[in-house]
Design an enzyme around this catalytic site. Structure first.
Site, mmCIF file in Angstrom:
data_model
loop_
_atom_site.group_PDB
_atom_site.id
_atom_site.type_symbol
_atom_site.label_atom_id
_atom_site.label_comp_id
_atom_site.label_asym_id
_atom_site.label_seq_id
_atom_site.Cartn_x
_atom_site.Cartn_y
_atom_site.Cartn_z
ATOM 1 N N LYS A 1 -0.630 38.288 71.332
ATOM 2 C CA LYS A 1 0.674 37.951 71.918
ATOM 3 C C LYS A 1 0.995 38.979 73.000
ATOM 4 O O LYS A 1 0.566 40.134 72.904
ATOM 5 C CB LYS A 1 1.726 37.903 70.806
ATOM 6 C CG LYS A 1 2.553 39.127 70.671
ATOM 7 C CD LYS A 1 3.708 39.011 69.710
ATOM 8 C CE LYS A 1 4.241 40.426 69.537
ATOM 9 N NZ LYS A 1 5.418 40.603 68.788
ATOM 10 N N LYS B 1 4.277 44.895 74.984
ATOM 11 C CA LYS B 1 4.231 46.176 75.707
ATOM 12 C C LYS B 1 3.243 47.138 75.039
ATOM 13 O O LYS B 1 2.487 47.823 75.713
ATOM 14 C CB LYS B 1 5.651 46.763 75.726
ATOM 15 C CG LYS B 1 5.815 48.072 76.474
ATOM 16 C CD LYS B 1 5.952 47.880 77.962
ATOM 17 C CE LYS B 1 5.821 49.165 78.741
ATOM 18 N NZ LYS B 1 7.034 49.869 79.050
ATOM 19 N N LYS C 1 1.575 46.935 61.950
ATOM 20 C CA LYS C 1 1.972 48.230 62.519
ATOM 21 C C LYS C 1 1.550 49.395 61.628
ATOM 22 O O LYS C 1 1.194 50.451 62.127
ATOM 23 C CB LYS C 1 3.485 48.283 62.733
ATOM 24 C CG LYS C 1 3.967 47.515 63.937
ATOM 25 C CD LYS C 1 5.384 47.922 64.289
ATOM 26 C CE LYS C 1 5.932 47.156 65.459
ATOM 27 N NZ LYS C 1 7.367 47.411 65.660
HETATM 28 P P1 AMP Z 1 10.587 42.850 71.156
HETATM 29 O O1 AMP Z 1 10.146 43.227 72.520
HETATM 30 O O2 AMP Z 1 9.487 42.925 70.144
HETATM 31 O O3 AMP Z 1 11.834 43.573 70.721
HETATM 32 O O4 AMP Z 1 10.968 41.304 71.202
HETATM 33 C C1 AMP Z 1 12.187 40.824 71.723
HETATM 34 C C2 AMP Z 1 12.238 39.315 71.633
HETATM 35 O O5 AMP Z 1 11.201 38.733 72.416
HETATM 36 C C3 AMP Z 1 12.030 38.781 70.214
HETATM 37 O O6 AMP Z 1 12.868 37.666 70.027
HETATM 38 C C4 AMP Z 1 10.591 38.364 70.192
HETATM 39 O O7 AMP Z 1 10.349 37.322 69.272
HETATM 40 C C5 AMP Z 1 10.399 37.879 71.623
HETATM 41 N N1 AMP Z 1 9.001 38.043 72.051
HETATM 42 C C6 AMP Z 1 8.332 39.231 72.166
HETATM 43 N N2 AMP Z 1 7.065 39.027 72.585
HETATM 44 C C7 AMP Z 1 6.929 37.682 72.711
HETATM 45 C C8 AMP Z 1 5.856 36.831 73.126
HETATM 46 N N3 AMP Z 1 4.675 37.334 73.480
HETATM 47 N N4 AMP Z 1 6.065 35.499 73.125
HETATM 48 C C9 AMP Z 1 7.266 34.983 72.791
HETATM 49 N N5 AMP Z 1 8.331 35.714 72.410
HETATM 50 C C10 AMP Z 1 8.171 37.050 72.378
#
Ligand code: AMP
Ligand code: TRP
Length: 332
Positions: free
Chosen positions: A193, A196, A111
């Protein structure tokens, strides 16, 4: 019952990576543990953002989580900034976190590379995450694979604090990640991965038409130039893994046979996936529509979640301050 904690940033849209990688476990585990689920808006402001949108994104995330199956009677769902003890404990943890541990975090490296000026909050992001978890003295943290390194840091912080302030009877447990079968979902570009910020997602509330428009051009086994070329499902970065997540076992083996035998083209395979994705997401969309029609109800539910979370948070801070020689807050 032991406590679990997890957090998600208020990106507005809950995508199928979040859903398969973490939120499905949140839903199952809320019935097995004392569960605290937090929309982490203080984490979201560590990168540039539009203040006029943040509240709406926070609300939409709550709707997505409730629609996906978080039950306010089973789990405590709340917004981080409504429980000020999170940042209070984060400050304390900052005094016990080696700088080197923060600088080597993969998410920080990634980031910070995208920022013109790197702010201290981005570096200290995982310290706040440790505070989130340890404030509730949670043992288990249902997350996706990308959070493993942050949880290692949470364990270092817990260990450092315990060693210094409660060596005989550790106050904080060392939290462990709880992963799903699908711990990392690749985005529609077949490269990174699903995220958003990259824009390679399928949102759980998207219409069947919008999902098809995204699935149709999704990357598949690059060796399959035309329908008659045999494919290898293991080289298909997006569609095959999503079949394994959304389709019944019989369909998954059918997909394998048809791909290897070149009896299905990728479009046929994607149509079958689309039907299964849409079937799983339909009741979630329906529930979200009901919740969206009653925004006041969601706000009330978050306020009462914050109230419940604060009871535990205050008690932890009372003990922390007591052991550190800091006068406690005056009772409200
Ligand atoms: P975030 O949107 O970054 O706050 O992620 C929220 C949760 O979703 C966290 O536990 C991340 O590890 C999981 N997560 C986000 N993106 C992925 C992905 N592409 N694959 C698996 N888990 C994800
Ligand atoms: N860093 C997590 C993510 O980007 C979000 C998060 C913040 C979190 N605090 C947490 C996850 C505490 C689990 C526990 O997904």
């Amino acid at each position: 019952m032991s406590r679990i904690f997890s957090g998600i940033q208020p990106s507005g849209e809950l995508h199928i990576g979040n859903y398969l990688g973490a939120v499905k476990n949140w839903v199952t585990m809320q019935h097995q543990y004392n569960a605290y689920y937090c929309i982490v808006n203080y984490h979201a402001i560590t990168v540039a953002y539009a203040p006029q949108d943040l509240l709406a994104r926070t609300h939409e995330m709550a709707v997505g989580l409730l629609a996906a199956g978080i039950d306010e009677n089973a789990a405590t769902l709340f917004v981080q900034s409504q429980v000020p003890e999170h940042t209070e404990l984060a400050w304390i943890f900052n005094t016990l976190t080696p700088l080197g541990e923060l600088e080597r975090q993969a998410q920080f490296k990634e980031k910070s590379g995208r920022q013109e000026q790197i702010m201290a909050g981005l570096l200290n992001y995982p310290v706040l995450q440790a505070a989130d978890i340890l404030l509730y003295r949670a043992d288990l943290v249902p997350v996706g694979e990308d959070q493993i390194q942050h949880l290692e840091l949470s364990r270092v912080v817990a260990r450092n604090w315990n060693a210094r302030f409660s060596p005989d009877q550790p106050l904080f447990p060392e939290p462990q990640p709880k992963l799903t079968q699908t711990r990392r979902i690749v985005g529609l570009d077949g490269q990174s991965k699903m995220s958003k910020s990259i824009g390679n997602t399928i949102g759980i509330l998207e219409s069947p038409e919008a999902i098809w428009d995204k699935l149709r051009p999704a990357v598949t086994d690059p060796a399959r130039q035309k329908k008659t070329d045999a494919g290898d499902p293991d080289k298909c970065p997006v569609v095959y893994p999503l079949h394994k997540a959304f389709s019944p076992a019989a369909t998954v083996s059918e997909v394998e046979t048809h791909c290897r035998g070149a009896t299905w083209g990728c479009i046929e395979c994607k149509k079958s996936l689309h039907a299964n994705v849409v079937a799983e997401l339909a009741p979630i969309r329906e529930k979200a529509a009901q919740l969206t029609a009653h925004p006041g109800r969601v706000t009330e539910l978050l306020d009462s979640g914050a109230d419940k979370a604060r009871t535990i948070a205050r008690e932890t801070m009372r003990q922390v301050k007591d052991l550190m020689g800091l006068p406690a807050a005056v009772a409200p």
